[in-house]
Every structure is written in C-alpha cells, then in structure tokens.
Motif scaffolding. Sequence first.
Motif, PDB file in Angstrom:
ATOM      1  N   SER A 183       0.835  -1.350   0.125  1.00 56.88           N
ATOM      2  CA  SER A 183       0.070   0.096   0.018  1.00 56.88           C
ATOM      3  C   SER A 183       0.836   1.302   0.166  1.00 56.88           C
ATOM      4  O   SER A 183       0.577   2.354  -0.364  1.00 56.88           O
ATOM      5  CB  SER A 183      -0.983   0.096   1.273  1.00 56.88           C
ATOM      6  N   LYS A 215       3.045   8.855  -1.322  1.00 60.59           N
ATOM      7  CA  LYS A 215       2.060   9.277  -0.346  1.00 60.59           C
ATOM      8  C   LYS A 215       1.743   8.135   0.227  1.00 60.59           C
ATOM      9  O   LYS A 215       1.076   7.064  -0.150  1.00 60.59           O
ATOM     10  CB  LYS A 215       1.011   9.698  -1.499  1.00 60.59           C
ATOM     11  N   ASP A 242      -1.492   6.435   2.503  1.00 58.11           N
ATOM     12  CA  ASP A 242      -2.922   6.769   3.171  1.00 58.11           C
ATOM     13  C   ASP A 242      -3.094   6.975   4.541  1.00 58.11           C
ATOM     14  O   ASP A 242      -2.576   6.344   5.239  1.00 58.11           O
ATOM     15  CB  ASP A 242      -3.552   5.448   2.597  1.00 58.11           C
ATOM     16  N   ASP A 243      -4.361   7.602   4.729  1.00 61.82           N
ATOM     17  CA  ASP A 243      -4.614   7.810   6.312  1.00 61.82           C
ATOM     18  C   ASP A 243      -4.772   6.780   7.071  1.00 61.82           C
ATOM     19  O   ASP A 243      -4.480   6.655   8.204  1.00 61.82           O
ATOM     20  CB  ASP A 243      -5.672   8.918   6.326  1.00 61.82           C
ATOM     21  N   LYS A 244      -5.393   5.650   6.221  1.00 63.47           N
ATOM     22  CA  LYS A 244      -5.774   4.395   7.072  1.00 63.47           C
ATOM     23  C   LYS A 244      -4.456   3.817   7.410  1.00 63.47           C
ATOM     24  O   LYS A 244      -4.281   3.277   8.828  1.00 63.47           O
ATOM     25  CB  LYS A 244      -6.526   3.478   5.994  1.00 63.47           C
TER      26      LYS A 244
END
Length: 323
Positions: A155, A308, A310-312
């Motif tokens: 991710s 970048k 992810d906020d998750k």
Amino acid sequence: MLYVFLFNIWRKLFNMRFFIYISMFFIYILISISSFADIGVVYKKGNSIHESIVKKILDFATKDKQNYIKVPFNVDATPQSISNEIVQNTNINTLFLIGDFAAKSGISTNLPGVFVNVINPVQCGLIDSSGNYITQLAGISMDIPLKNKMPIITSVLKSINSVLIVYNEIASDYLFRNYEKTLLDFNIKCLGVQADTENELGQILGKYIGTFDCIISFVDNVVYSFSSVNIALKFSILNKVSFISFSPQMVNSGSLMAFYTNYEKLCTQAYNILKEVIQGQYAGNQIEFCSEFSYSINKYIAKILKLKIDDKILNGAENVYEK
C-alpha cells in the motif's frame, strides 16, 4: 426379616456408591495437581521490556491459578549461574524464559518451557538454521512473517520490482527462506546476499546499487548493529531507496517503516503455548512467529522518497515520525 434383608442391600449399595464417590474425588484431585505446574519465570532484572512481559504472564497465571516463581537475574549473571538457581529450586518444573541469557540457561535444566524475546535463537542453540527445535524448549521468533506485512508494504510502495535482503545464513536462514517465498508469491524479485559480519553491509549495498528498489531487513544481530544500521539509513536516503526495518528506533533514525513485536499479543500467544507445554499437548516442531505486530512510519522519509501514504495506514501505526 424382609426389612433386615432390604436394609443390608441398601447398606451395601450405599457403601459402594460412597466408595465410588471417594475414588472419583481423589482421581479429580490427582488430575488437578498434575495439570498444574510451578512455572519458573526467568528474566533480566531492571529490563523494562522483560518486566512488562513478566507482569502480563503472571496476570495470566494468576487467573488460571497456576503457581509461579520469579527468577530475576542481574546483568553480571551467566547462563550457568541462572541454570544452577533454577535447578536448586526443586518446585520449578516448567520454564518461561525471556531473552537470550534466560533461554540459554533453560537448555541445561532439561525442563520443558517456552522462550520469547530471543534475538538470535540459532546462536543460543535453541533451533537449527532451518528453524527446527533442537532442545526441549518451544518458542516464538521476534520477527514477523513477511506475508503479514505485505498488505501495508504494497500500500505504501505502490510498485516494487526487486528487494534486497542481506542476512547471515547461520543466524537467519529460516527467516530469509520465509521472506524469499513470500516475495516470489507476490512476483517480486528477491536478491538475497549473505554476510558473515556487520562490516560487509556497506560493501554489499554499494556493489548491488541499482539492482533493487527496496531493502527489507529482519532481526539478525550478525548483520545489523548500531553502526551498520546507520550505514543502511544513509544509503537509503542518499539513493532514495526504501529501507524497511524492524524497530521503531530505526524509523525514528530514518528508515521508512518498521514492523516489530506487539508485546501484549506476544504474551497471549506465548502463554497459550505454555499451557499446551504444561499439559503435554504442544506438538510444534519449528519456532513460531508472532501472530500480530505493530508498525511505525516516518512521514518525512516518505516525503523524500515521494511516497504518499494513505490515512488508514498512518492511523494504524503505533508511531508516526515527522522528521
């Protein structure tokens, strides 16, 4: 006469039933006694990680009404002196061993038990280079299976073509084989390079530069020391190559991310193994891996690498470093 006859029959039946109940009671007591053990909990005094593990294990033991004996040792203790102390306490018949010294001391006692938080189980003589047990002790590796990490890694690193893993064949071949198989399952090229000392890490990174886009490391104290980790961190930043490490301190110092033991979950897993050992039901023949883990991320390094996140993923991290 009939009443006397019936009374005698009733008395015989009562005596037989009473005998059966008494027998069942004593059998229950014997089974209960045999299922309990005096657990010797061996750990280094003053080590905050060791003492937090001890507290959790003793909480479990108390709830299960298991007897335990704490065997703390000082920094100047030797495996032999610790072993002697364990053997002298004849009430101890099962061991819970925390750290390399404790695990080494447990081998010569011939008592069954479980080890955790051992940096180099091969060097300690607990397992062979393939990860098979070679003593009476069972245990859990400090490392995390790569397949458990891959959802987060893929991710963050949207595209991975080739991974470099530097390892010592004797100390961590069983870990490398686990990682190599997982990378192949993800169609990622695995470049595995063996090193005999920590001094070789810098030379290997320079030799293979341009052939990999990510470095993945695991707990291997032959390859990774304070100085060699710093070399890997500098190489990663200068050459914009992601470095995935195995401690939050390494992330704070400049690696992109790290995966490491969640000690609360480790204690639960280890205590479950310990109960199986006590009951004679443990059937494992290879060192086990932590079933759950924690991870940390360095956002500053991610920015340098133009990644970048992810906020998750960030929200799930134990630590997010900004510099």
